[in-house]
Scaffold this motif. Sequence first.
Motif, PDB file in Angstrom:
ATOM      1  N   TYR A 242      47.962  47.451  34.332  1.00 28.85           N
ATOM      2  CA  TYR A 242      48.269  47.370  35.765  1.00 28.85           C
ATOM      3  C   TYR A 242      48.509  48.937  35.776  1.00 28.85           C
ATOM      4  CZ  TYR A 242      48.571  47.580  41.272  1.00 28.85           C
ATOM      5  OH  TYR A 242      48.856  48.426  42.174  1.00 28.85           O
ATOM      6  N   ASN A 270      43.647  49.872  37.927  1.00 28.38           N
ATOM      7  CA  ASN A 270      43.236  48.658  37.063  1.00 28.38           C
ATOM      8  C   ASN A 270      42.876  49.141  35.706  1.00 28.38           C
ATOM      9  OD1 ASN A 270      44.239  45.508  36.783  1.00 28.38           O
ATOM     10  ND2 ASN A 270      42.131  45.580  35.793  1.00 28.38           N
ATOM     11  N   VAL A 285      43.101  51.749  43.181  1.00 34.43           N
ATOM     12  CA  VAL A 285      44.186  50.814  44.341  1.00 34.43           C
ATOM     13  C   VAL A 285      44.304  52.110  45.892  1.00 34.43           C
ATOM     14  CG1 VAL A 285      45.803  48.929  45.058  1.00 34.43           C
ATOM     15  CG2 VAL A 285      44.801  48.863  43.131  1.00 34.43           C
ATOM     16  N   ASN A 306      39.590  51.875  46.154  1.00 37.73           N
ATOM     17  CA  ASN A 306      38.374  50.607  47.096  1.00 37.73           C
ATOM     18  C   ASN A 306      37.144  50.450  46.054  1.00 37.73           C
ATOM     19  OD1 ASN A 306      39.997  48.324  47.913  1.00 37.73           O
ATOM     20  ND2 ASN A 306      40.469  49.445  49.861  1.00 37.73           N
ATOM     21  N   ASP A 324      36.437  45.055  46.365  1.00 38.74           N
ATOM     22  CA  ASP A 324      37.687  44.694  47.140  1.00 38.74           C
ATOM     23  C   ASP A 324      38.941  44.749  45.747  1.00 38.74           C
ATOM     24  OD1 ASP A 324      40.384  44.150  48.361  1.00 38.74           O
ATOM     25  OD2 ASP A 324      38.958  42.171  48.660  1.00 38.74           O
ATOM     26  N   ARG A 326      41.923  44.539  45.529  1.00 39.97           N
ATOM     27  CA  ARG A 326      42.357  43.134  45.497  1.00 39.97           C
ATOM     28  C   ARG A 326      42.234  41.758  44.323  1.00 39.97           C
ATOM     29  NH1 ARG A 326      43.228  41.429  51.164  1.00 39.97           N
ATOM     30  NH2 ARG A 326      40.867  41.402  51.180  1.00 39.97           N
ATOM     31  N   THR A 329      42.720  43.123  40.768  1.00 37.72           N
ATOM     32  CA  THR A 329      44.522  43.424  40.248  1.00 37.72           C
ATOM     33  C   THR A 329      44.952  41.452  40.878  1.00 37.72           C
ATOM     34  OG1 THR A 329      44.529  44.120  42.584  1.00 37.72           O
ATOM     35  CG2 THR A 329      44.469  45.589  40.877  1.00 37.72           C
ATOM     36  N   SER A 330      44.602  41.140  40.824  1.00 39.99           N
ATOM     37  CA  SER A 330      45.230  39.799  41.468  1.00 39.99           C
ATOM     38  C   SER A 330      46.612  38.701  41.003  1.00 39.99           C
ATOM     39  CB  SER A 330      44.246  38.855  42.538  1.00 39.99           C
ATOM     40  OG  SER A 330      43.196  38.104  41.248  1.00 39.99           O
ATOM     41  N   ASP A 333      49.493  39.178  40.588  1.00 39.88           N
ATOM     42  CA  ASP A 333      49.996  38.062  41.103  1.00 39.88           C
ATOM     43  C   ASP A 333      50.100  36.405  40.850  1.00 39.88           C
ATOM     44  OD1 ASP A 333      51.270  40.486  43.107  1.00 39.88           O
ATOM     45  OD2 ASP A 333      49.304  40.690  44.011  1.00 39.88           O
ATOM     46  N   LYS A 373      39.228  30.805  43.777  1.00 40.57           N
ATOM     47  CA  LYS A 373      40.967  31.666  42.877  1.00 40.57           C
ATOM     48  C   LYS A 373      41.428  30.861  42.900  1.00 40.57           C
ATOM     49  CE  LYS A 373      41.495  35.077  46.912  1.00 40.57           C
ATOM     50  NZ  LYS A 373      42.784  35.848  47.734  1.00 40.57           N
TER      51      LYS A 373
END
Length: 410
Positions: A242, A270, A285, A306, A324, A326, A329-330, A333, A373
Amino acid sequence: MGAPTSKFNKNRISEKLAISRLLSRYLSGHIRDEELRQVKVWLKEDAAHRRLLKELLDESNWDERQRLLQNIDVEHEWARFQLNVSSKSASLRKRWMAVAKIAAIILLPLVLGVFIWLQTDHLNPPSDTVSVELKPGVKKAQLILSDGQRIEISDLANQAPIIQKGVVIEKKEWALNYHAAEISSGKDTVINYNQLVVGRGEEFQVQLSDGTRVWLNSESRLKYPTQFASNTREVELEGEAYFEVTQNPGAPFIVKTQSLDVQVLGTSFNVSAYEDEKSIKTTLVEGKVKILPQISSLSPVFLEPNEQAEFSQLTRKITVRETDARMATSWIDGVFAFEEETLEGIMNKLARWYDISVVFEDERARMSQFSGKLPRFENCNELFEMIEKTTDVNFSIEDDQLVRINFSKK
């Protein structure tokens, strides 16, 4: 000797009654947060506890268990229980009756299990889905300097910063930082390249000399100059990363992979470009990127936020779809996020992070799709158990980190 044993047994029975009540609330879906934490602690204490919960969730056992429960006289059991404890108030009897009714379907296997445990005082757990815990990866990497020297990143914590031809390299928390040790004249003709290698079950970050930040996922390699040229910034990627690129209109930032290049001026995106994957995916993103295929017959592709561009290694074509960002790229996190993803794709990601090998005993399981998740820094047994509860897919884990996948029902 008799009295201590009696007290020990009473304590054990009391504990089992307490967990029975918690499990009954867990299975009914009416459990509170604090109670859920207690259940999780209990599950982590022993593989036998996790096997018991799995058995309770097995619908094939319910009919037989209900038949046996019909033969249990709750009033009689209470009277017998009173013989072994001191006299209590009527409220205690009321609590006992409530627990017995609410948790009856759980108490039978628990009481039987307690009896066996008290008699044998040892366990011999079989190998099943949860008997081997799959531990998550760690923040670790290897730095390869331009002269070939290899340095384990963890070793830098106790070392002075590395100075390499005008560049200072130092570790700050869980990232490598590059910054100039002196002002460059711009006349250097030799560009020195370093490599950051992130192994299986690892991840790490690096901040390049222009301020661009890069997160490297497991089994990835980034090759980059210690200082960028004045008119372009190029890096080479194998695996997944990323990027948060520092803006510089006069020097486009280019990520080169085995089949395509991604060019940006300043943005967040990403790139997943594993050699053993069927496609290369670029997910935007923020900002704007241009995809430059290394096949002359393909035109450049531009992405908006997106959107995801997928280059197929088989058809040699690019497909752009809304997504999405996110979800892609989750992982930076600390979360795995899946949206209608095949089990094969999920297992590829888990294999790299948890350093496991995967064998599909039944090929039909490969294309089963799942959404959900999972925290990256917890063992993934819970994910396997969730899938088993809602599908016919079955996982078995062996001591050598080998996961076998089958269908539990034919």
